[in-house]
Design a protein around this motif. Structure first.
Motif, PDB file in Angstrom:
ATOM      1  N   ASP A 115     -13.672   0.007  21.939  1.00 43.70           N
ATOM      2  CA  ASP A 115     -14.262   0.785  20.852  1.00 43.70           C
ATOM      3  C   ASP A 115     -14.738   2.138  21.376  1.00 43.70           C
ATOM      4  O   ASP A 115     -15.162   2.256  22.544  1.00 43.70           O
ATOM      5  N   GLU A 116     -14.674   3.130  20.514  1.00 44.71           N
ATOM      6  CA  GLU A 116     -15.055   4.522  20.864  1.00 44.71           C
ATOM      7  C   GLU A 116     -14.305   4.966  22.124  1.00 44.71           C
ATOM      8  O   GLU A 116     -14.884   5.473  23.093  1.00 44.71           O
ATOM      9  N   VAL A 117     -12.991   4.795  22.104  1.00 45.11           N
ATOM     10  CA  VAL A 117     -12.191   5.058  23.293  1.00 45.11           C
ATOM     11  C   VAL A 117     -12.193   6.535  23.676  1.00 45.11           C
ATOM     12  O   VAL A 117     -11.917   6.880  24.839  1.00 45.11           O
ATOM     13  N   HIS A 118     -12.517   7.420  22.743  1.00 44.59           N
ATOM     14  CA  HIS A 118     -12.527   8.854  23.072  1.00 44.59           C
ATOM     15  C   HIS A 118     -13.634   9.219  24.051  1.00 44.59           C
ATOM     16  O   HIS A 118     -13.646  10.322  24.608  1.00 44.59           O
ATOM     17  N   MET A 119     -14.592   8.271  24.313  1.00 44.78           N
ATOM     18  CA  MET A 119     -15.682   8.540  25.241  1.00 44.78           C
ATOM     19  C   MET A 119     -15.282   8.324  26.700  1.00 44.78           C
ATOM     20  O   MET A 119     -16.060   8.633  27.610  1.00 44.78           O
ATOM     21  N   LEU A 120     -14.088   7.784  26.944  1.00 43.97           N
ATOM     22  CA  LEU A 120     -13.642   7.591  28.328  1.00 43.97           C
ATOM     23  C   LEU A 120     -13.488   8.931  29.032  1.00 43.97           C
ATOM     24  O   LEU A 120     -13.115   9.953  28.423  1.00 43.97           O
ATOM     25  N   SER A 121     -13.760   8.920  30.329  1.00 43.39           N
ATOM     26  CA  SER A 121     -13.600  10.142  31.117  1.00 43.39           C
ATOM     27  C   SER A 121     -12.119  10.421  31.375  1.00 43.39           C
ATOM     28  O   SER A 121     -11.261   9.564  31.161  1.00 43.39           O
ATOM     29  N   GLN A 122     -11.872  11.627  31.861  1.00 40.37           N
ATOM     30  CA  GLN A 122     -10.488  12.012  32.143  1.00 40.37           C
ATOM     31  C   GLN A 122      -9.882  11.123  33.220  1.00 40.37           C
ATOM     32  O   GLN A 122      -8.721  10.687  33.122  1.00 40.37           O
ATOM     33  N   ALA A 123     -10.663  10.809  34.233  1.00 41.41           N
ATOM     34  CA  ALA A 123     -10.159   9.943  35.313  1.00 41.41           C
ATOM     35  C   ALA A 123      -9.898   8.532  34.806  1.00 41.41           C
ATOM     36  O   ALA A 123      -8.928   7.876  35.223  1.00 41.41           O
ATOM     37  N   ALA A 124     -10.763   8.035  33.901  1.00 39.91           N
ATOM     38  CA  ALA A 124     -10.559   6.698  33.348  1.00 39.91           C
ATOM     39  C   ALA A 124      -9.289   6.642  32.512  1.00 39.91           C
ATOM     40  O   ALA A 124      -8.532   5.650  32.570  1.00 39.91           O
ATOM     41  N   PHE A 125      -9.033   7.695  31.743  1.00 37.63           N
ATOM     42  CA  PHE A 125      -7.790   7.757  30.970  1.00 37.63           C
ATOM     43  C   PHE A 125      -6.577   7.703  31.891  1.00 37.63           C
ATOM     44  O   PHE A 125      -5.609   6.964  31.641  1.00 37.63           O
ATOM     45  N   ASN A 126      -6.620   8.474  32.945  1.00 37.62           N
ATOM     46  CA  ASN A 126      -5.481   8.520  33.866  1.00 37.62           C
ATOM     47  C   ASN A 126      -5.266   7.168  34.555  1.00 37.62           C
ATOM     48  O   ASN A 126      -4.122   6.746  34.805  1.00 37.62           O
ATOM     49  N   ALA A 127      -6.358   6.487  34.862  1.00 38.80           N
ATOM     50  CA  ALA A 127      -6.231   5.173  35.493  1.00 38.80           C
ATOM     51  C   ALA A 127      -5.686   4.131  34.518  1.00 38.80           C
ATOM     52  O   ALA A 127      -5.111   3.109  34.945  1.00 38.80           O
ATOM     53  N   PHE A 128      -5.843   4.376  33.243  1.00 40.63           N
ATOM     54  CA  PHE A 128      -5.450   3.408  32.220  1.00 40.63           C
ATOM     55  C   PHE A 128      -4.005   3.609  31.753  1.00 40.63           C
ATOM     56  O   PHE A 128      -3.447   2.758  31.066  1.00 40.63           O
ATOM     57  N   LEU A 129      -3.389   4.722  32.134  1.00 38.72           N
ATOM     58  CA  LEU A 129      -2.089   5.093  31.586  1.00 38.72           C
ATOM     59  C   LEU A 129      -1.008   4.070  31.909  1.00 38.72           C
ATOM     60  O   LEU A 129      -0.279   3.609  31.029  1.00 38.72           O
ATOM     61  N   LYS A 130      -0.883   3.704  33.186  1.00 40.34           N
ATOM     62  CA  LYS A 130       0.224   2.835  33.604  1.00 40.34           C
ATOM     63  C   LYS A 130       0.121   1.462  32.963  1.00 40.34           C
ATOM     64  O   LYS A 130       1.124   0.901  32.482  1.00 40.34           O
ATOM     65  N   THR A 131      -1.083   0.915  32.950  1.00 44.25           N
ATOM     66  CA  THR A 131      -1.254  -0.412  32.350  1.00 44.25           C
ATOM     67  C   THR A 131      -1.010  -0.386  30.850  1.00 44.25           C
ATOM     68  O   THR A 131      -0.447  -1.325  30.271  1.00 44.25           O
ATOM     69  N   LEU A 132      -1.414   0.712  30.202  1.00 46.00           N
ATOM     70  CA  LEU A 132      -1.228   0.811  28.759  1.00 46.00           C
ATOM     71  C   LEU A 132       0.245   0.950  28.404  1.00 46.00           C
ATOM     72  O   LEU A 132       0.693   0.477  27.350  1.00 46.00           O
ATOM     73  N   GLU A 133       1.014   1.583  29.275  1.00 46.25           N
ATOM     74  CA  GLU A 133       2.430   1.778  28.984  1.00 46.25           C
ATOM     75  C   GLU A 133       3.228   0.507  29.232  1.00 46.25           C
ATOM     76  O   GLU A 133       4.139   0.184  28.457  1.00 46.25           O
ATOM     77  N   GLU A 134       2.908  -0.243  30.282  1.00 42.27           N
ATOM     78  CA  GLU A 134       3.666  -1.462  30.637  1.00 42.27           C
ATOM     79  C   GLU A 134       2.683  -2.616  30.861  1.00 42.27           C
ATOM     80  O   GLU A 134       2.474  -3.062  32.000  1.00 42.27           O
ATOM     81  N   PRO A 135       2.044  -3.089  29.794  1.00 36.47           N
ATOM     82  CA  PRO A 135       1.099  -4.201  29.984  1.00 36.47           C
ATOM     83  C   PRO A 135       1.843  -5.520  30.138  1.00 36.47           C
ATOM     84  O   PRO A 135       3.031  -5.633  29.810  1.00 36.47           O
TER      85      PRO A 135
END
Length: 607
Positions: A115-135
């Motif tokens: 929830d409220e995912v827009h509050m994630l930091s830039q580094a957290a977004f980047n760390a989440f990219l790979k898992t979100l693309e190929e979960p």
């Protein structure tokens, strides 16, 4: 004391059918589950309180249900909720990624709701990219946010986006009616409608307001109680204000506004609501558009009845005035005076400041009453004048013109009969006091009244008078000018060129050097009444054409010929004539005779 559960939690949707106002999204999710066509990364975005988190929880339960699942099974071990507002670091996302690798113990899928995912930091977004693309196959991510524009594009491109809309007032009111029935509360339809409007498209806010109003008024909700508790202006306030405006009752209108301010309302809120009320009245002018109003049936009837008492020009003018006051309210130093002036202007739209009488003004006969002796003398004078006019009308006419005598009463009557009075051109018949008369016996100087008969009077003190004056001015502007009697005297080319030079000199004197230079670039030639000019390029032609209006008017007036026209020809072979400066003349002469420079240096000459 029994623990109280707020309605927003008590009546939170448990199935997709319970979700209010999001039928398109719930149907899409139902079909995706039924056809096994559900994406592994979903993004729910939209305003607050419209059902994003509720739909995420319902979806997490639905994808794990099968034929053997109990209805009360919540699959708590398969649903993980993360509040990104407080867990927005890289370490929080890394912990989440580590949990994703573990398959579920019960059910088919593990659902991660952030929830409220827009509050994630830039580094957290980047760390989440790979898992979100190929979960992993067993993991589904549901992201919820109220501010989609703050999410980086690389995240958006990996998600299936669902845009939740604001809940309409009608849908919110229907849902509140159901809740009121379940709670055993008697609620007016208008009261619930006001609550739905106050919620501004958020169902959670509507339920919170509902709980607050129930605590205030008990088991019965009335429109008056709701408006009093919520401190809002209801429809009756604007109906009453509009009634005062239509009656031109400025005192009562100002008293009502004072009462509104004394109850703690803001003048800006009142004038904005009044503008919206005028808009609603304009919508109600035609029955097919009444359904555009988001109000109850009883209120729609009131709107329709009042709209029939108004006219479309009045509503357009009223909306313009109220909107102008709304725009300038924040910048005004005396805001109360601004609103009061606006209200007075609104009440004056249909008010004619004077009682006008369209019938011609007739001077009563008593105005002409004279004494018997004076009446006999005037009668003898009129008879004597008539006799002289019969014998020698020319002499009498000459004497009258020489001595500046005024016309007699008989002459005025005859001229009035011979010239009928029309409405478009009201004739004014006036008699001036007799200053001198022919030398007759028993003459007397009698003052004659000024009689002015006007069919139409226009006052400048009222809005209608100003409007009428404006219409007459527009009518005069559009009157066709009779061009058959304009002068068309012949003239020569030399005379035309002289007037041309005079106009160019005027332009130079006024500082319009560019157009003056263009007019001097070629000598105008005359062909009948057509003046011809040749220019080397189209740019000069365009400049002269733009300024030809005043030029032609000047030539026509000076040469007394209104058939003059101007013809401009572009001839690239024509060389433009320049006015050389003294230095340019000297350089030209020096090219022809180089010894001129020696002469200048020997005698120390200057240009």
């Amino acid at each position: 004391m029994e623990h109280f559960i707020v309605s927003a939690r008590k009546y939170r949707p448990q199935t997709f059918k319970d979700v209010v106002g999001q039928q398109a999204i719930t149907n899409t999710l139902e079909n995706a589950i039924a056809n096994d066509h559900l994406a592994q990364a979903l993004l729910f975005c939209g305003p607050r309180g419209v059902g994003k988190t509720s739909c995420a929880r319902i979806l997490a339960k639905r994808i794990n249900q099968d034929e053997n699942t109990r209805l009360d099974e919540d699959f708590a071990f398969n649903i993980f909720e993360l509040d990104a507002a407080s867990n927005n670091s890289v370490d929080d996302i890394r912990n989440l990624i580590d949990q994703v690798r573990i398959p579920p113990q019960v059910g088919t899928y593990k659902v991660y709701i952030i929830d409220e995912v827009h509050m994630l930091s830039q580094a957290a977004f980047n760390a989440f990219l790979k898992t979100l693309e190929e979960p992993p196959k067993h993991a589904i991510f549901i992201l919820a946010t109220t501010e989609k524009h703050k999410i980086i594009p690389t995240i958006l491109s990996r998600c299936q986006i669902f845009d939740f809309k604001r809940i309409t007032v009608t849908d919110a009111r229907k849902h509140l009616v159901q809740i009121a029935q379940e709670e055993g509360i008697e609620a007016d339809e208008e009261a619930l409608h006001i609550i739905a409007q106050k919620a501004d498209g958020a169902m959670r806010d509507a339920l919170s307001i509902f709980d607050r109003v129930v605590s205030f008024s008990g088991k019965t909700l009335s429109r008056k109680a709701v408006t009093e508790n919520l401190n809002v202006l209801d429809y009756e306030t604007y109906f009453t204000a509009t009634s005062f405006i239509l009656k031109n009752d400025i005192p009562q209108l100002l008293l009502q506004f004072n009462d509104i301010l004394s109850r703690g309302f803001d003048g800006h809120h009142f004038i904005a609501g009044l503008a919206s009320h005028f808009r609603d009245l304009m919508v109600c002018k035609n029955p097919p558009t009444i359904h555009l109003l988001e109000v109850g049936n009883e209120t729609k009837k009131k709107y329709y009845e009042q709209s029939q008492k108004t006219e479309m020009p009045f509503l357009l003018k009223a909306i313009e005035m109220a909107n102008s006051c709304d725009l300038t309210y924040k910048t005004s130093r005396n805001q109360r005076l601004l609103v009061e002036l606006c209200l007075m202007q609104l009440a004056s739209i249909t008010y004619d400041g004077e009682k006008k009488n369209d019938t011609p003004f007739i001077i009563p006969p008593s105005f002409y009453k004279l004494s018997s002796e004076s009446a006999q003398k005037v009668d003898r004078t009129l008879k004597a004048t008539a006799t002289i006019e019969k014998e020698s009308p020319t002499v009498v006419q000459n004497q009258t013109q020489d001595k500046n005598t005024a016309p007699t009463t008989e002459t005025v009557k005859q001229s009035a009969q011979s010239q009928p009075i029309t409405q478009e051109q009201p004739t004014q018949i006036a008699t001036q006091p007799i200053t001198q008369t022919p030398k007759l016996e028993n003459t007397v100087t009698t003052p004659q009244p000024n009689i002015s008969i006007s069919k139409e009077r226009i006052s400048g003190l009222s809005l209608k008078g100003l409007q009428r004056k404006k219409e007459l001015e527009e009518k005069r502007k559009h009157q066709k000018v009779d061009v058959t009697n304009l002068p068309k005297e012949p003239f020569t080319e030399i005379a035309m060129q002289a007037v041309w030079k005079e106009y160019v000199a005027r332009l130079s004197h006024r500082g319009e050097k560019i157009i003056a230079s263009n007019l001097e670039a070629d000598t105008p030639k005359l062909n009948g009444t057509v003046i011809t000019l040749e220019y080397p390029n189209a740019t000069m032609k365009v400049e002269v054409e733009r300024a030809q209006g005043p030029l032609l008017e000047f030539l026509k007036r000076k040469l007394k010929n209104y058939d003059i026209t101007l013809e401009i020809i572009v001839n690239e072979e024509v060389q433009r004539k320049y006015a050389y400066t003294p230095q340019e003349k000297y350089d030209k002469l020096k090219e022809q005779n180089p010894d001129l420079e020696i002469l200048k240096r020997v005698f120390d000459l200057e240009l």
